[in-house]
Design an enzyme around this catalytic site. Structure first.
Site, short mmCIF file in Angstrom:
data_model
loop_
_atom_site.label_atom_id
_atom_site.label_comp_id
_atom_site.label_asym_id
_atom_site.label_seq_id
_atom_site.Cartn_x
_atom_site.Cartn_y
_atom_site.Cartn_z
N ASP A 51 0.83 -1.20 0.00
CA ASP A 51 0.00 0.00 0.00
C ASP A 51 0.88 1.26 0.00
OD1 ASP A 51 0.88 -0.21 2.59
OD2 ASP A 51 -1.11 -0.05 3.53
N SER A 52 2.23 1.05 0.01
CA SER A 52 3.16 2.15 -0.23
C SER A 52 2.91 2.73 -1.63
CB SER A 52 4.61 1.67 -0.11
OG SER A 52 4.82 0.51 -0.89
N ASP A 90 -1.08 -6.07 -0.33
CA ASP A 90 -1.53 -5.44 0.91
C ASP A 90 -3.04 -5.25 0.90
OD1 ASP A 90 0.35 -4.94 2.90
OD2 ASP A 90 1.18 -3.20 1.85
N LYS A 120 -1.50 -9.40 2.63
CA LYS A 120 -0.78 -8.96 3.83
C LYS A 120 -1.65 -7.95 4.57
CE LYS A 120 3.03 -6.04 3.74
NZ LYS A 120 2.59 -4.89 4.56
N GLU A 122 -1.80 -5.46 8.42
CA GLU A 122 -1.01 -4.91 9.53
C GLU A 122 -1.69 -5.17 10.88
OE1 GLU A 122 -0.29 -0.76 8.82
OE2 GLU A 122 0.73 -1.13 6.91
N GLU A 189 8.78 -4.26 10.76
CA GLU A 189 9.20 -2.95 10.23
C GLU A 189 9.74 -2.05 11.32
OE1 GLU A 189 6.56 -1.05 7.45
OE2 GLU A 189 7.71 0.81 7.49
O1 KIV Z 1 3.48 -1.12 1.65
C1 KIV Z 1 4.64 -1.57 1.64
O2 KIV Z 1 5.44 -1.32 0.74
C2 KIV Z 1 5.04 -2.40 2.77
C3 KIV Z 1 6.48 -2.75 2.90
C4 KIV Z 1 7.23 -1.56 3.34
C5 KIV Z 1 6.71 -3.88 3.80
O3 KIV Z 1 4.23 -2.77 3.57
#
Ligand code: KIV
Length: 271
Positions: A51-52, A90, A120, A122, A189
């Site tokens: 989600d980056s 994510d 994934k 959090e 992280e």
């Molecule tokens: O969103 C992302 O890129 C991440 C990584 C930094 C692990 O969750």
């Protein structure tokens, strides 16, 4: 002669075996077809549509604005570039926080609409029930503890997590809850290397570190960061493996000059 079909896909089992054998897991993010293809062909083990995407692709300050539809759109493009790597996606902010069922439904939607191999999400103890429900349905889940950017407004900053004994114990508890709930792997992280080492030793599933030291079972970075493409800020844990920002800027300036001075196109480039 080897064909694409003969290449063995990386799966949750591969990663478990890698941890067992002490083979480090390499992972990077991707948000588009061409980057995914380059990463895959270079031999990366895991590709994450993180989600980056909200930061490095959309230009937002946080990861919060990215939507389910946008994650799915990018994942479909990324999936087309991958033959070998495991593809993880994510679950974006508010796609699983509302309720266990909502998280379950959205994880299922990602798996149905893309070619992802896992999702994934959090959090630790507070999302354990959601992880259990998703994994019970046969969908592999990667956890993510320590600094969890979707909670940035609760943390108040992107500072390292787990420095105090109390916070370190909470993160260890979270990691164990994620494992117990059935996750196949977990991102750690921005936590102290000693804490990441302790977690890595105390849980059986592979740990993937980002700013968590060298003892994790694998490492992940955001591709535009490590390629020196996204240089808006430079956290200490990001090593620049290229300077693509400078490289692209140089190429574009050269092109502009050539156009202005009628050096482009030449005879061979014309019809
Ligand atoms: O969103 C992302 O890129 C991440 C990584 C930094 C692990 O969750």
């Amino acid at each position: 002669m080897s064909s694409e079909k003969e290449i063995k896909r990386v799966t949750t089992k591969t990663l478990a075996l890698m941890k067992k054998k002490g083979i480090k897991i390499s992972s990077l993010t991707a948000y588009d077809y061409i980057t995914a293809k380059i990463l895959d062909q270079s031999g990366i083990d895991v590709i994450l549509v993180g989600d980056s995407l909200a930061n490095v692709f959309q230009g937002n300050d946080t990861t919060l604005p990215v939507t389910m539809d946008e994650m799915i759109y990018h994942t479909k493009a990324v999936a087309k570039g991958i033959v070998r790597a495991m593809l993880v996606v994510d679950l974006p902010f508010m796609s699983y926080q509302l309720s266990v069922d909502e998280g379950f439904r959205n994880a299922g939607r990602i798996m149905k609409e893309t070619s992802a191999g896992a999702v994934k999400l959090e959090g630790g103890v507070r999302v354990a029930e959601t992880i259990k429900k998703i994994t019970d349905a046969g969908i592999p889940v990667m956890g993510h503890v320590g600094l969890t950017p979707q909670s940035i407004y609760q943390f108040g900053s992107y500072r390292e997590r787990g420095k105090s004994e109390e916070e370190a114990e909470e993160i260890l508890r979270d990691a164990k809850a994620v494992e117990e709930a059935g996750a196949f792997s977990i991102v750690l992280e921005k936590i102290p290397a000693v804490l990441a080492k302790k977690i890595t030793n105390e849980i059986k599933i592979p740990t993937i570190g980002i700013g968590a030291g060298v003892h994790c079972d694998g490492q992940i970075l955001v591709s535009p960061d490590m390629l020196g493409l996204y240089v808006d800020f430079h956290p200490r844990f990001v090593r620049y493996y290229a300077e693509l920002n400078k490289e692209i800027s140089g190429a574009v300036k050269k092109y502009i000059d050539d156009v202005k001075e009628t050096r482009f196109p030449n005879k061979d480039e014309s019809y």
